[in-house]
Write a protein that holds these residues in place. Structure first.
Motif, short mmCIF file in Angstrom:
data_model
loop_
_atom_site.label_atom_id
_atom_site.label_comp_id
_atom_site.label_asym_id
_atom_site.label_seq_id
_atom_site.Cartn_x
_atom_site.Cartn_y
_atom_site.Cartn_z
N HIS A 68 0.83 -1.12 0.00
CA HIS A 68 0.02 0.11 -0.12
C HIS A 68 0.94 1.37 -0.19
O HIS A 68 0.63 2.33 -0.76
CB HIS A 68 -0.74 -0.11 1.23
N ASN A 108 -0.61 4.83 -1.45
CA ASN A 108 -1.77 4.69 -0.64
C ASN A 108 -1.68 5.16 1.04
O ASN A 108 -0.61 4.84 1.41
CB ASN A 108 -2.51 3.22 -0.77
N ASP A 109 -2.61 5.39 1.55
CA ASP A 109 -2.72 5.34 3.11
C ASP A 109 -2.59 4.06 3.66
O ASP A 109 -2.51 3.08 2.86
CB ASP A 109 -4.08 5.91 3.47
N THR A 161 -8.65 -2.42 5.84
CA THR A 161 -8.44 -2.93 4.43
C THR A 161 -6.98 -3.79 4.33
O THR A 161 -7.00 -4.99 3.74
CB THR A 161 -8.11 -1.72 3.40
#
Length: 192
Positions: free
Chosen positions: A29, A34-35, A40
């Motif tokens: 991620h 991405n965060d 998730t």
């Protein structure tokens, strides 16, 4: 101030495997820009959300777990550069800055935690303290020898190096010669 967490001690095999999967997914991620959404990441790692939060109570502890090896390498490289230069203070400062710049450019998690300047885990806080001490010592030597502006401290270097590392990744094309940015920084640190 947030609670400072220590690195986990020996874990059961299944717990260690879950932690490793969570870190693997989180690193993917982070590399994708991405965060780090724990829910998730837990789902993609095929572990329960509770398991994810037991290992990493928040995003900061997850990020620091991703960066701990690079952070340790950063301290080792900076310390080695200072020692290798012996009594040559200019070489010690240049070597420490180069080592830090290289490590920051090479690890997104490290760059992110150093950009924040705050630490949640005891291990990263201790490494940060050792790093500040190393830079404080070489900066004091450089000031005494007239090689450094009087108004530059370790936190200034942290911010400047993080900015330089980010600049090498900005835009659509990679920077052809990242070391040029470091040379600009070094020149700007000299007294006028």
């Amino acid at each position: 101030m947030p609670e400072i967490l220590a690195r986990p001690q020996a874990q059961r095999v299944d717990a260690a495997r879950n932690r490793a999967r969570l870190l693997e997914v989180a690193r993917a991620h982070l590399l994708a820009g991405n965060d780090l959404p724990l829910n998730t990441i837990a789902r993609e790692a095929a572990v329960g959300v509770g398991t994810a939060y037991r290992h990493f109570p928040n995003r900061a502890t997850l990020l620091e777990a991703l960066a701990i090896d690079a952070f340790e390498a950063l301290l080792e490289q900076v310390s080695a550069a200072i020692v290798a230069s012996g009594t040559d203070t200019a070489a010690a400062l240049r070597g420490a800055l180069q080592a830090a710049f290289n490590e920051l450019r090479g690890d997104a998690a490290l760059a992110k935690i150093l950009s924040s300047g705050a630490f949640s885990c005891a291990d990263t806080a201790a490494i940060a303290s050792d790093l500040v001490t190393a830079f404080t010592d070489v900066l004091a030597r450089a000031r005494r020898e007239g090689l450094l502006r009087e108004d530059v401290g370790p936190d200034d270097l942290r911010r400047l190096l993080c900015g330089l590392a980010a600049a090498t990744h900005a835009g659509t094309e990679p920077v052809a010669d990242p070391s040029r940015y470091l040379e600009i920084l070094v020149a700007g640190l000299r007294p006028h």
